[in-house]
Enzyme design. Structure first.
Site, PDB file in Angstrom:
ATOM      1  N   MET A 182      -1.069   2.841  -6.814  1.00  0.00           N
ATOM      2  CA  MET A 182      -0.459   3.776  -5.856  1.00  0.00           C
ATOM      3  C   MET A 182      -0.858   5.203  -6.223  1.00  0.00           C
ATOM      4  SD  MET A 182       1.224   2.090  -3.534  1.00  0.00           S
ATOM      5  CE  MET A 182       1.952   3.516  -2.716  1.00  0.00           C
TER       6      MET A 182
ATOM      7  N   HIS B  26       1.939  -5.219   2.066  1.00  0.00           N
ATOM      8  CA  HIS B  26       2.368  -4.482   0.866  1.00  0.00           C
ATOM      9  C   HIS B  26       3.888  -4.538   0.799  1.00  0.00           C
ATOM     10  CE1 HIS B  26       2.515  -0.212  -1.179  1.00  0.00           C
ATOM     11  NE2 HIS B  26       2.973  -1.164  -1.962  1.00  0.00           N
TER      12      HIS B  26
ATOM     13  N   MET C 186       7.186  -3.573  -0.617  1.00  0.00           N
ATOM     14  CA  MET C 186       7.939  -2.613  -1.442  1.00  0.00           C
ATOM     15  C   MET C 186       9.395  -3.054  -1.387  1.00  0.00           C
ATOM     16  SD  MET C 186       5.926   0.785  -0.174  1.00  0.00           S
ATOM     17  CE  MET C 186       5.265  -0.045   1.256  1.00  0.00           C
TER      18      MET C 186
ATOM     19  N   ASP D 252      -3.627   3.708  -2.368  1.00  0.00           N
ATOM     20  CA  ASP D 252      -2.738   3.841  -1.216  1.00  0.00           C
ATOM     21  C   ASP D 252      -1.878   5.087  -1.385  1.00  0.00           C
ATOM     22  OD1 ASP D 252      -0.996   3.438   0.895  1.00  0.00           O
ATOM     23  OD2 ASP D 252      -0.060   1.634   0.072  1.00  0.00           O
ATOM     24  N   GLY D 253      -2.014   5.997  -0.412  1.00  0.00           N
ATOM     25  CA  GLY D 253      -1.181   7.188  -0.405  1.00  0.00           C
ATOM     26  C   GLY D 253      -1.988   8.467  -0.469  1.00  0.00           C
ATOM     27  N   GLY D 254      -1.943   9.233   0.610  1.00  0.00           N
ATOM     28  CA  GLY D 254      -2.607  10.539   0.623  1.00  0.00           C
ATOM     29  C   GLY D 254      -4.120  10.500   0.663  1.00  0.00           C
TER      30      GLY D 254
ATOM     31  N   GLY E 110       7.073   4.623  -0.481  1.00  0.00           N
ATOM     32  CA  GLY E 110       8.274   4.844   0.330  1.00  0.00           C
ATOM     33  C   GLY E 110       8.040   5.614   1.613  1.00  0.00           C
TER      34      GLY E 110
ATOM     35  N   ASP F 168       3.094  -2.187   5.647  1.00  0.00           N
ATOM     36  CA  ASP F 168       4.045  -1.752   4.613  1.00  0.00           C
ATOM     37  C   ASP F 168       5.431  -2.296   4.899  1.00  0.00           C
ATOM     38  OD1 ASP F 168       2.497  -0.010   2.861  1.00  0.00           O
ATOM     39  OD2 ASP F 168       2.231   1.226   4.645  1.00  0.00           O
TER      40      ASP F 168
ATOM     41  N   SER G   1      -3.149   1.829   7.448  1.00  0.00           N
ATOM     42  CA  SER G   1      -1.723   1.514   7.280  1.00  0.00           C
ATOM     43  C   SER G   1      -0.995   1.789   8.584  1.00  0.00           C
ATOM     44  CB  SER G   1      -1.120   2.377   6.175  1.00  0.00           C
ATOM     45  OG  SER G   1       0.287   2.354   6.290  1.00  0.00           O
TER      46      SER G   1
ATOM     47  N   HIS H  27      -3.215  -2.939   6.931  1.00  0.00           N
ATOM     48  CA  HIS H  27      -2.241  -2.775   5.846  1.00  0.00           C
ATOM     49  C   HIS H  27      -0.841  -2.632   6.452  1.00  0.00           C
ATOM     50  CE1 HIS H  27      -1.115  -1.437   1.738  1.00  0.00           C
ATOM     51  NE2 HIS H  27      -0.289  -0.609   2.347  1.00  0.00           N
TER      52      HIS H  27
ATOM     53  N   MET I   5       9.260  -2.346   3.628  1.00  0.00           N
ATOM     54  CA  MET I   5      10.199  -1.596   2.763  1.00  0.00           C
ATOM     55  C   MET I   5      11.611  -2.108   2.992  1.00  0.00           C
ATOM     56  SD  MET I   5       8.810   2.245   3.394  1.00  0.00           S
ATOM     57  CE  MET I   5       7.065   2.632   3.349  1.00  0.00           C
TER      58      MET I   5
ATOM     59  N   GLY J 264       4.931   7.645   4.275  1.00  0.00           N
ATOM     60  CA  GLY J 264       3.572   8.041   4.608  1.00  0.00           C
ATOM     61  C   GLY J 264       3.474   9.562   4.578  1.00  0.00           C
ATOM     62  N   GLY J 265       2.248  10.055   4.667  1.00  0.00           N
ATOM     63  CA  GLY J 265       2.030  11.492   4.824  1.00  0.00           C
ATOM     64  C   GLY J 265       2.249  12.336   3.587  1.00  0.00           C
TER      65      GLY J 265
HETATM   66  C1  DX5 Z   1       3.500   4.487   1.175  1.00  0.00           C
HETATM   67  C2  DX5 Z   1       2.769   3.361   1.863  1.00  0.00           C
HETATM   68  C3  DX5 Z   1       1.447   3.732   2.389  1.00  0.00           C
HETATM   69  C4  DX5 Z   1       1.439   4.792   3.448  1.00  0.00           C
HETATM   70  C5  DX5 Z   1       0.135   5.526   3.354  1.00  0.00           C
HETATM   71  O1  DX5 Z   1       4.600   3.985   0.533  1.00  0.00           O
HETATM   72  O2  DX5 Z   1       2.568   2.286   0.951  1.00  0.00           O
HETATM   73  O3  DX5 Z   1       0.711   2.585   2.820  1.00  0.00           O
HETATM   74  O4  DX5 Z   1       1.597   4.285   4.741  1.00  0.00           O
HETATM   75  O5  DX5 Z   1       0.154   6.540   4.288  1.00  0.00           O
HETATM   76  P1  DX5 Z   1      -0.668   7.893   4.130  1.00  0.00           P
HETATM   77  O6  DX5 Z   1      -2.122   7.537   4.255  1.00  0.00           O
HETATM   78  O7  DX5 Z   1      -0.165   8.691   5.265  1.00  0.00           O
HETATM   79  O8  DX5 Z   1      -0.333   8.475   2.781  1.00  0.00           O
HETATM   80 ZN    ZN Z   2       1.171   0.658   1.464  1.00  0.00          ZN
END
Ligand code: DX5
Ligand code: ZN
Length: 219
Positions: A138, A66, A68, A176-178, A143, A35, A8, A33, A37, A145-146
């Protein structure tokens, strides 16, 4: 089953985004990927159509966009024309226009995918499963990262994999996420096969990180 890694770029250094995409591409990422938003469906703002178009010249890998955003149906054509190979829309953002949104994706030649937030049941995606290339479960609230992975989403992944197998469909399950090197095997065992990772890929040695992830996805 084919296992894929989708870095991502939300976690990449935007000052040298093109170079970082080339690095993950060369190190063995399966897709990129991106994102998107809108500050409405999620509180944050990120990339839009011109960024997808500009990055297209940096990599020939699958661009996994992706969305959002609210009313994604109104933007499918623009993202497809900018170079998206696959588009993911949120079931929560489509409401009763989910089916029409999928038809719009198919009509624009992109692989259709539907995402669900951690608090959304799999039911809306099961209804349209035979039209989809991928479902995104998800593993954090979208919304940012991290964030830390929410492990109670694993039961939904298991349930969805069972439904896909029962229906004998060829549908990927993306998470996706963490996602980290420490938890990816557990998520894989739950039934996911496409793994988005931002922070863990773009911190430190990017090429090594991609290779370390890929090594865990073998077999
Ligand atoms: C969150 C995004 C993710 C995000 C994942 O809303 O959709 O794609 O960038 O980042 P990490 O791997 O840091 O959780
Ligand atoms: Zn994403």
């Amino acid at each position: 089953m084919e296992y894929k890694l989708a870095p991502s770029i939300l976690a990449a250094d935007v000052a040298c985004l093109g170079d970082q995409i080339r690095q993950v591409d060369e190190a063995g990422a399966d897709s990129i990927h991106i994102d998107v938003m809108d500050g409405v469906f999620v509180p944050n703002l990120s990339f839009g159509v011109p960024v997808v178009k500009g990055l297209r010249k940096c990599s020939k890998k699958f661009f996994d966009v992706h969305l959002m955003i609210v009313n994604p149906i109104d933007h499918i054509r623009d993202f497809a024309e900018a170079g998206a190979d696959g588009i993911t829309v949120h079931a929560e953002a489509c409401g009763d226009r989910l089916y029409d949104t999928i038809i719009e994706m198919l009509g624009n030649g992109v692989s259709p995918a539907v995402a669900i937030r951690p608090d959304t049941a799999i039911d809306p995606v099961v209804e349209v499963l035979d039209k989809l290339s991928m479902v995104l479960v998800m593993t954090v609230y979208p919304g940012y990262g991290g964030q830390k992975i929410i492990t109670n989403t694993f039961s939904k992944i298991k349930k969805l994999r069972r439904v896909i197998d029962e229906k004998d469909l060829d549908v990927d399950i993306q998470v996706d996420g963490g996602i980290t090197l420490e938890n990816i095997t557990e998520v894989k065992d739950a039934g996911a096969n496409v793994f988005v990772a931002g922070t863990q890929v773009f911190s430190g040695d990017i090429s090594k990180n991609v290779k370390d992830f890929r090594a865990l996805l073998k077999a």
